[in-house]
Design a protein around this motif. Sequence first.
Motif, PDB file in Angstrom:
ATOM      1  N   ASN A   1       4.956   2.644  10.595  1.00  0.00           N
ATOM      2  CA  ASN A   1       3.794   2.759  11.184  1.00  0.00           C
ATOM      3  C   ASN A   1       4.098   3.761  12.505  1.00  0.00           C
TER       4      ASN A   1
ATOM      5  N   GLU B   1       1.239  -1.124   2.991  1.00  0.00           N
ATOM      6  CA  GLU B   1       1.688  -0.407   4.014  1.00  0.00           C
ATOM      7  C   GLU B   1       1.723   0.977   3.999  1.00  0.00           C
TER       8      GLU B   1
ATOM      9  N   ASP C   1       4.007   3.945   4.016  1.00  0.00           N
ATOM     10  CA  ASP C   1       5.446   4.247   3.716  1.00  0.00           C
ATOM     11  C   ASP C   1       5.611   5.682   3.171  1.00  0.00           C
TER      12      ASP C   1
END
Lengths: 328, 441
Positions: B209, B282, B284
């Motif tokens: 992030n 997530e 990524d």
Amino acid sequence: MVTTTPAARVRRRAPAPPSGTERRRRLVALAMLAPVLAGLAVFFVYPLLASVVYSFTRYNQLQSPEFVGLLNYRFLFTKDPQIGVAALNTLWFVVILVPVRIVTAVAVAGLLSRARSAAGFWRTLFYLPSLVPSVASVVAFVFLFNPGTGPVNQLLRLIGIEGPLWFNDPSWSKISLVVLGVWVMGDLMIIFLAALLDVPKELYEAASLDGAGGPRQFRHITLPTISPVLGFAAVTGVIAALQYFTEAAVASAVASGKATVGGGTAASLGYPGTSLLTYTEVLYVRGFASFQFGYASAMAVVLFVITAVLLVLTIRRVSVFRAKGISS
Amino acid sequence: MAHRTTPRWLAAAVAATVIISGCADKTSAGPAGKAPDHLAGTVSLWHFFNGKNAGVIKAAVAGFEQKYPDATVEIHDGQDDEKLQKAISAGQPIDVGISYSTAIVGSFCSSGAFQDLASYIKRDNVSLDDIPAAVRDYTQYDGKRCTLPVLADTTALLYNKAALAAAGITTPPKTLDELETVGLKLTSYNPDGSIKQLGFNPLVDFYENAPGHWAPMIDGPWLSEDGTTSRIGTSPAWKALIQWQKAYVDKIGYAKLKTFTSGLGQEFSADNAFQKGKVLMEIDGEWRAGYARDQAPTLKYGVAPSPVLPAFGKYGASSITGNVAGIGKGAKNPELAWALLKYLSTDTDVQVLMGNGLKNIPTLQSALASPKLEASPEYKVFIDSAKDPNTKTTPATKDGASYLTTFLTFWSRYQQNGGDLDQQLKKLDEDIDNAIALAGP
């Protein structure tokens, strides 16, 4: 100290030119000192002067430096958003970490100097952590103080205390490093122990006969006697705190979950937030991640000046403990 | 503005220091008029890969040594950008250096740390048309091409298939609102209120992030055309994304998220939270495919483009950055270095070989289309996003794109403390502008 009156100085004759033997002795002395002097010139004087010169330039180490006057200093004192935070963090370590380590080391050394049995074992036990490489000790501490899975918070939970986030909370990260600093105070403790064992026992006996209690004995006998060691600890501690880097950088990298090899060290410096961002970390990032060596040099010059001023103040403050009438 | 005269003593001191340190600017003689018929000798290659990934580079280099039997490549692995810069500036004869970060292109091109490749490219008639436009863009600075790409990185949304299926979710989220809804639905708590499993971690400093990787969510602008002024603080897109993220953090609670996050494993270890099933979605990079294959072979995961704020973002696009390679200043064997660089950057089969091994994105259209490229459905999402016309990169600056760090620092502080966002964004712009000004024109 030997002093001379003005009259004595008037009577003193001009020194005679050195004889051949004296000149040879001086040459030999100079030759023996030469390696040290050369080392000082190459590794201290030249880098210092070069830093001062580069601090007035825009310089990336690959192109010729470009003279920019006071631009770097103006940016440093008025525009750099990181400097204020980094300076305060560094000052925090100077003001908190250094005294806490010294006080703890003196206290532990005081207890160990009175140990009647297994003294060697206890001394070894307290000294041992200082032998652990700093990177390893920081990694271990971040693991121990991991708020989610670390044993420290798990133990605290057992007694109904919700532990803090330690290395992941800007309010606790510096305190966590102080705890680490205390754990590795063995290097200081061992020299304080040597100093305490050197205090003549007769002085304590005489003081006891005069009715002095423990605190007064400590104030009037122990402190003056160990003040040179205190001064040494304070001076080296302040210098180390002003250059505080490794522990903060490793703690930030590990706690942020982004510790990696080959990814550069600049990325996670300061984590959490900017709470562990120290002055030397900013200097490093400016020099080696942003390639602004001119600006990094200006930062180095300012750090040098601040260190010199703080050292003078520290030495004066420590000398207060010295017994009156004793001169060095 | 009138320029002040340089004090004589200072000018003399600068000159003396430069002479003593031997750092005066040296210009490269450039290539010979004609490419040599026979290449021989030793060429050094500095790169940052370690372990198994370093083995992939070694395998690629073996092909070069087969092609040029009289050439030997001396590989130095585990060398990050900071070491690269230090080595070049210290006069270390680095022939070819690979950097993991496009952030260095501005400083390495403008400072001459990497040589200008224009004359080599022109002499050997090397066409760069096979390199995607965004990649061509981030490998040059201010019109100077000092690097060529050696694989790229894109980002996307990774999701745990089993967890989404168990929650009755059949398609991955496409908007940030959907991401939040699904993320909160998948989040579960322990009896004491602490997080047990997190649907999506909204903390801006968690793993990958970061503003650069979140920019595709809102097609966020970075700098002005001339690269001297920040456009972040005045962008309604960035403001909307920051507000969405902060609101998401507050719904779960910053302290709760931080406690949970700090107990997660290191990103590049087998304990990675996504691989361990502790975080179920997530943002990524494509490299996760390689790590997951080796470290969590039983993990069933899907990949989808980053969700977007519909008012600003363009679904399907990604942020693209990647590895860049150049010929170091003072290279001992520049012709051999150029041959190696050309081989790594413009040879389709070599790009496929490295893409398959490292699970990074090849930086040649021909390699992306090659049937030899082992493209699983998950990996294909990254490949498609690399080809997307709206995929953008983060612009280079002379100070190593330090604006990204400044932005992240501001955002990390804001997600914890909140406050007047407009005022803080204005200050962010000022800080970035001042830093760019310090680095010089």
